[in-house]
Design an enzyme around this catalytic site. Structure first.
Site, PDB file in Angstrom:
ATOM      1  N   ASN A  35       0.856  -1.199  -0.033  1.00 11.29           N
ATOM      2  CA  ASN A  35       0.034   0.191   0.041  1.00 11.29           C
ATOM      3  C   ASN A  35       0.921   1.224  -0.041  1.00 11.29           C
ATOM      4  O   ASN A  35       1.917   1.293   0.828  1.00 11.29           O
ATOM      5  CB  ASN A  35      -1.229  -0.014   1.193  1.00 11.29           C
ATOM      6  CG  ASN A  35      -0.547  -0.299   2.538  1.00 11.29           C
ATOM      7  OD1 ASN A  35       0.581  -0.968   2.516  1.00 11.29           O
ATOM      8  ND2 ASN A  35      -0.927   0.354   3.473  1.00 11.29           N
ATOM      9  N   GLU A  67       0.421   5.398   0.414  1.00 13.58           N
ATOM     10  CA  GLU A  67      -0.446   6.152   0.821  1.00 13.58           C
ATOM     11  C   GLU A  67      -0.098   7.641   0.363  1.00 13.58           C
ATOM     12  O   GLU A  67       1.070   8.081  -0.243  1.00 13.58           O
ATOM     13  CB  GLU A  67      -0.680   6.331   2.282  1.00 13.58           C
ATOM     14  CG  GLU A  67      -1.287   4.942   3.018  1.00 13.58           C
ATOM     15  CD  GLU A  67      -1.657   4.754   4.520  1.00 13.58           C
ATOM     16  OE1 GLU A  67      -1.233   5.766   4.900  1.00 13.58           O
ATOM     17  OE2 GLU A  67      -2.257   3.567   4.823  1.00 13.58           O
ATOM     18  N   CYS A  82      -3.876   0.718  -2.997  1.00 13.45           N
ATOM     19  CA  CYS A  82      -3.879  -0.500  -2.236  1.00 13.45           C
ATOM     20  C   CYS A  82      -2.629  -1.388  -2.677  1.00 13.45           C
ATOM     21  O   CYS A  82      -2.213  -1.215  -3.816  1.00 13.45           O
ATOM     22  CB  CYS A  82      -5.005  -1.385  -2.109  1.00 13.45           C
ATOM     23  SG  CYS A  82      -6.600  -0.360  -1.480  1.00 13.45           S
ATOM     24  N   GLU A 101      -2.772  -4.614  -3.284  1.00 14.33           N
ATOM     25  CA  GLU A 101      -3.113  -5.550  -4.418  1.00 14.33           C
ATOM     26  C   GLU A 101      -3.036  -4.906  -5.732  1.00 14.33           C
ATOM     27  O   GLU A 101      -2.535  -5.617  -6.711  1.00 14.33           O
ATOM     28  CB  GLU A 101      -4.603  -6.096  -4.039  1.00 14.33           C
ATOM     29  CG  GLU A 101      -4.822  -6.819  -2.582  1.00 14.33           C
ATOM     30  CD  GLU A 101      -5.207  -5.802  -1.533  1.00 14.33           C
ATOM     31  OE1 GLU A 101      -4.648  -4.820  -1.460  1.00 14.33           O
ATOM     32  OE2 GLU A 101      -6.158  -6.227  -1.115  1.00 14.33           O
ATOM     33  N   CYS A 131     -10.166  -5.134  -0.390  1.00 12.13           N
ATOM     34  CA  CYS A 131     -11.350  -4.054  -0.407  1.00 12.13           C
ATOM     35  C   CYS A 131     -12.078  -4.456  -1.759  1.00 12.13           C
ATOM     36  O   CYS A 131     -11.633  -5.189  -2.830  1.00 12.13           O
ATOM     37  CB  CYS A 131     -10.926  -2.627  -0.430  1.00 12.13           C
ATOM     38  SG  CYS A 131      -9.921  -1.884  -1.834  1.00 12.13           S
ATOM     39  N   CYS A 142     -10.083  -3.431  -4.840  1.00  7.77           N
ATOM     40  CA  CYS A 142      -9.135  -4.583  -5.523  1.00  7.77           C
ATOM     41  C   CYS A 142      -9.742  -5.671  -6.189  1.00  7.77           C
ATOM     42  O   CYS A 142      -9.151  -6.451  -7.087  1.00  7.77           O
ATOM     43  CB  CYS A 142      -8.407  -4.813  -4.270  1.00  7.77           C
ATOM     44  SG  CYS A 142      -7.238  -3.291  -3.918  1.00  7.77           S
TER      45      CYS A 142
END
Ligand code: THU
Length: 154
Positions: free
Chosen positions: A62, A64, A73, A75, A109, A112
């Site tokens: 991830n 940010e 993210c 993934e 999520c 993803c």
């Protein structure tokens, strides 16, 4: 009117040793990736590893950003990096750690899952997904439809 239903099937593993060698290698690559997580805002580290059909492993974490939605993210970071290769993505492992360094559950999520679904379509093969859990176990889905029924389609 008819009532319809669907069934999701997945495997649960108590610990990493219950996975086969290739799966263990993929999960270890996801754990190794955690050191590259850039997560100063959530302090929640997520690591992902994608295995390609030629055996190559591509990692992601991830990433940010102060402008929160600008991050990505683990993934999707891994899947989009994997898309730069010729070989197709065949499996993905994702793990997470809390700011205290404890295992956390890493169920992907919705966004993803949608990208995973399209990954299957673009390569024309199933993508299996292994998810690390907070109790140290893992669950494995053989295909994305088991994680995301009714995906968005154009
Ligand atoms: N995150 C992922 O990396 N993967 C997911 O599937 C959900 C959430 C990240 C985004 C953010 O950096 C952190 O977890 C906390 O939401």
């Amino acid at each position: 009117m008819t009532e319809e239903s669907f069934k999701t099937t997945y495997l649960r593993f108590e610990n990493i040793e219950e996975l086969n060698k290739d799966e263990q290698d993929l999960v270890r690559a996801a754990y190794t990736a955690l050191s590259k997580s850039y997560s100063p805002y959530s302090c929640f580290k997520v690591g992902a590893a994608v295995r390609l059909s030629d055996g190559t492993i591509v990692q992601g974490t991830n990433q940010e950003n102060a402008a929160y939605p600008s991050g990505l993210c683990a993934e999707r970071t891994a899947l989009f990096a994997a898309a730069m290769e010729e070989a197709s993505a065949v499996s993905l492992a994702v793990v997470a750690k809390t700011s205290q360094g404890k295992d956390a559950s890493a169920y992907p999520c919705g966004a993803c899952r949608q990208v995973m679904s399209e990954t299957e379509k673009r390569y024309g093969n199933k993508l299996s997904v292994i998810v690390g859990l907070k109790d140290g176990g893992f669950v494995k889905f053989d295909q994305v439809a088991d994680l995301l029924p009714f995906e968005f389609e154009i």
